[in-house]
Motif scaffolding. Structure first.
Motif, PDB file in Angstrom:
ATOM      1  N   VAL A 117     -14.473  -5.206   4.593  1.00 41.23           N
ATOM      2  CA  VAL A 117     -13.958  -6.573   4.594  1.00 41.23           C
ATOM      3  C   VAL A 117     -12.596  -6.676   5.290  1.00 41.23           C
ATOM      4  CG1 VAL A 117     -13.114  -8.391   3.039  1.00 41.23           C
ATOM      5  CG2 VAL A 117     -15.241  -7.225   2.530  1.00 41.23           C
ATOM      6  N   SER A 118     -11.814  -5.622   5.247  1.00 39.26           N
ATOM      7  CA  SER A 118     -10.439  -5.649   5.750  1.00 39.26           C
ATOM      8  C   SER A 118     -10.357  -5.380   7.249  1.00 39.26           C
ATOM      9  CB  SER A 118      -9.603  -4.577   5.042  1.00 39.26           C
ATOM     10  OG  SER A 118      -9.655  -4.736   3.660  1.00 39.26           O
ATOM     11  N   ASP A 119      -9.292  -5.904   7.855  1.00 41.84           N
ATOM     12  CA  ASP A 119      -8.985  -5.550   9.244  1.00 41.84           C
ATOM     13  C   ASP A 119      -8.424  -4.129   9.307  1.00 41.84           C
ATOM     14  OD1 ASP A 119      -9.699  -8.145   9.975  1.00 41.84           O
ATOM     15  OD2 ASP A 119      -7.635  -8.871   9.858  1.00 41.84           O
ATOM     16  N   ARG A 120      -7.596  -3.806   8.332  1.00 41.55           N
ATOM     17  CA  ARG A 120      -7.003  -2.457   8.190  1.00 41.55           C
ATOM     18  C   ARG A 120      -6.777  -2.212   6.706  1.00 41.55           C
ATOM     19  NH1 ARG A 120      -1.998  -0.667  10.901  1.00 41.55           N
ATOM     20  NH2 ARG A 120      -1.058  -1.748   9.170  1.00 41.55           N
ATOM     21  N   TRP A 121      -6.772  -0.928   6.330  1.00 40.83           N
ATOM     22  CA  TRP A 121      -6.430  -0.599   4.951  1.00 40.83           C
ATOM     23  C   TRP A 121      -5.910   0.829   4.917  1.00 40.83           C
ATOM     24  CZ3 TRP A 121      -8.374   2.921   1.295  1.00 40.83           C
ATOM     25  CH2 TRP A 121      -9.449   3.702   1.725  1.00 40.83           C
ATOM     26  N   GLY A 122      -5.247   1.179   3.832  1.00 45.16           N
ATOM     27  CA  GLY A 122      -4.739   2.532   3.699  1.00 45.16           C
ATOM     28  C   GLY A 122      -4.147   2.775   2.324  1.00 45.16           C
ATOM     29  N   VAL A 123      -3.664   3.989   2.149  1.00 48.76           N
ATOM     30  CA  VAL A 123      -3.039   4.403   0.891  1.00 48.76           C
ATOM     31  C   VAL A 123      -1.719   5.088   1.231  1.00 48.76           C
ATOM     32  CG1 VAL A 123      -3.267   5.817  -1.197  1.00 48.76           C
ATOM     33  CG2 VAL A 123      -5.302   4.755  -0.184  1.00 48.76           C
ATOM     34  N   ASP A 124      -0.636   4.649   0.605  1.00 46.48           N
ATOM     35  CA  ASP A 124       0.674   5.261   0.783  1.00 46.48           C
ATOM     36  C   ASP A 124       1.147   5.807  -0.551  1.00 46.48           C
ATOM     37  OD1 ASP A 124       0.714   4.417   3.457  1.00 46.48           O
ATOM     38  OD2 ASP A 124       1.644   2.499   2.916  1.00 46.48           O
ATOM     39  N   ARG A 125       1.653   7.009  -0.538  1.00 47.81           N
ATOM     40  CA  ARG A 125       2.247   7.587  -1.758  1.00 47.81           C
ATOM     41  C   ARG A 125       3.594   6.922  -2.030  1.00 47.81           C
ATOM     42  NH1 ARG A 125      -1.521  10.491  -3.362  1.00 47.81           N
ATOM     43  NH2 ARG A 125      -2.364  12.274  -2.287  1.00 47.81           N
ATOM     44  N   THR A 126       3.900   6.767  -3.324  1.00 49.49           N
ATOM     45  CA  THR A 126       5.194   6.230  -3.733  1.00 49.49           C
ATOM     46  C   THR A 126       5.849   7.254  -4.649  1.00 49.49           C
ATOM     47  OG1 THR A 126       4.346   5.128  -5.717  1.00 49.49           O
ATOM     48  CG2 THR A 126       4.261   3.876  -3.655  1.00 49.49           C
ATOM     49  N   LEU A 127       7.056   6.978  -5.085  1.00 47.14           N
ATOM     50  CA  LEU A 127       7.737   7.896  -6.000  1.00 47.14           C
ATOM     51  C   LEU A 127       7.004   8.038  -7.320  1.00 47.14           C
ATOM     52  CD1 LEU A 127      11.457   6.897  -5.419  1.00 47.14           C
ATOM     53  CD2 LEU A 127      10.292   8.969  -4.640  1.00 47.14           C
ATOM     54  N   VAL A 128       6.296   6.979  -7.715  1.00 45.22           N
ATOM     55  CA  VAL A 128       5.593   7.005  -9.003  1.00 45.22           C
ATOM     56  C   VAL A 128       4.131   6.601  -8.866  1.00 45.22           C
ATOM     57  CG1 VAL A 128       7.614   6.684 -10.474  1.00 45.22           C
ATOM     58  CG2 VAL A 128       6.472   4.698  -9.496  1.00 45.22           C
ATOM     59  N   GLY A 129       3.435   7.183  -7.901  1.00 45.20           N
ATOM     60  CA  GLY A 129       2.014   6.890  -7.766  1.00 45.20           C
ATOM     61  C   GLY A 129       1.618   6.613  -6.338  1.00 45.20           C
ATOM     62  N   LYS A 130       0.881   5.512  -6.152  1.00 47.71           N
ATOM     63  CA  LYS A 130       0.416   5.161  -4.808  1.00 47.71           C
ATOM     64  C   LYS A 130       0.310   3.656  -4.652  1.00 47.71           C
ATOM     65  CE  LYS A 130      -4.537   5.511  -5.794  1.00 47.71           C
ATOM     66  NZ  LYS A 130      -4.398   5.836  -7.192  1.00 47.71           N
ATOM     67  N   LEU A 131       0.301   3.246  -3.390  1.00 49.68           N
ATOM     68  CA  LEU A 131       0.124   1.859  -3.018  1.00 49.68           C
ATOM     69  C   LEU A 131      -1.100   1.798  -2.122  1.00 49.68           C
ATOM     70  CD1 LEU A 131       1.724  -0.856  -3.264  1.00 49.68           C
ATOM     71  CD2 LEU A 131       2.563  -0.353  -0.975  1.00 49.68           C
ATOM     72  N   THR A 132      -2.159   1.150  -2.598  1.00 53.02           N
ATOM     73  CA  THR A 132      -3.359   0.954  -1.791  1.00 53.02           C
ATOM     74  C   THR A 132      -3.264  -0.457  -1.231  1.00 53.02           C
ATOM     75  OG1 THR A 132      -4.588   2.385  -3.305  1.00 53.02           O
ATOM     76  CG2 THR A 132      -5.876   1.046  -1.775  1.00 53.02           C
ATOM     77  N   TRP A 133      -3.370  -0.583   0.072  1.00 51.31           N
ATOM     78  CA  TRP A 133      -3.147  -1.868   0.717  1.00 51.31           C
ATOM     79  C   TRP A 133      -4.261  -2.176   1.707  1.00 51.31           C
ATOM     80  CZ3 TRP A 133      -2.949  -1.433   5.942  1.00 51.31           C
ATOM     81  CH2 TRP A 133      -2.627  -0.173   6.458  1.00 51.31           C
ATOM     82  N   CYS A 134      -4.391  -3.434   2.008  1.00 56.64           N
ATOM     83  CA  CYS A 134      -5.308  -3.856   3.067  1.00 56.64           C
ATOM     84  C   CYS A 134      -4.744  -5.107   3.720  1.00 56.64           C
ATOM     85  CB  CYS A 134      -6.711  -4.082   2.532  1.00 56.64           C
ATOM     86  SG  CYS A 134      -6.863  -5.504   1.476  1.00 56.64           S
ATOM     87  N   GLU A 135      -5.209  -5.354   4.921  1.00 59.08           N
ATOM     88  CA  GLU A 135      -4.776  -6.525   5.676  1.00 59.08           C
ATOM     89  C   GLU A 135      -5.985  -7.308   6.162  1.00 59.08           C
ATOM     90  OE1 GLU A 135      -0.563  -4.715   7.317  1.00 59.08           O
ATOM     91  OE2 GLU A 135      -2.260  -4.847   8.717  1.00 59.08           O
ATOM     92  N   LEU A 136      -5.863  -8.632   6.078  1.00 63.07           N
ATOM     93  CA  LEU A 136      -6.916  -9.561   6.514  1.00 63.07           C
ATOM     94  C   LEU A 136      -6.272 -10.660   7.345  1.00 63.07           C
ATOM     95  CD1 LEU A 136      -8.292 -10.335   2.942  1.00 63.07           C
ATOM     96  CD2 LEU A 136      -9.357  -8.770   4.528  1.00 63.07           C
TER      97      LEU A 136
END
Length: 147
Positions: A117-136
């Protein structure tokens, strides 16, 4: 130039909140996304896609953080020109990767849905876990204005 709106400013934060990572809040977050995107005049198809992606990503957090009773899920929605960015934060540092779903299981397709569904998506590590993101693309008229 990517990263700046027509007025020359940085991406605009539309909404940000943290809730307990529990199944009963998945629908609440989906409704938050719907309302924010209606108010932001996002395209109708993009609103539905954003709700679907939010539901899939938050459900993943709920399923994989079931052992931690105090786990939270964070949602951030931002706009950069024609692009909507949906970011889901959780404390589990394990990165999700789409995998071939087992035909006999009802679950296991969430990241494949996000990818489709997304144009782009990814996963970035953070200091306390992760950030899963997508762009539309949620404001296609803006995309045409910049091309």
């Amino acid at each position: 130039m990517k990263g700046y709106l027509r007025g020359g400013g940085p991406p605009m934060l539309l909404a940000s909140l943290f809730l307990p990572a529990r199944a009963e809040f998945v629908s609440h977050l989906r409704e938050v996304v719907r309302r924010v995107l209606v108010m932001a005049a996002a395209e109708e198809d993009a609103r539905y896609s954003a709700q679907l992606v939010t539901s899939e990503l938050v459900t993943n957090v709920v399923r994989h953080s079931a052992v931690a009773s105090n786990a939270t899920v964070g949602l951030a929605l931002s706009r950069d020109g024609a692009t909507l960015r949906i970011a889901i934060h959780d404390a589990d540092p394990e990165s999700g990767e789409p995998s071939e779903p087992d035909e006999d299981r009802e679950s296991g397709r969430g990241l494949l849905v996000v990818e489709g569904v997304s144009d782009r998506w990814g996963v970035d590590r953070t200091l306390v876990g992760k950030l899963t993101w997508c762009e539309l693309t949620a404001w296609p008229e803006d995309a045409r204005a910049y091309s």
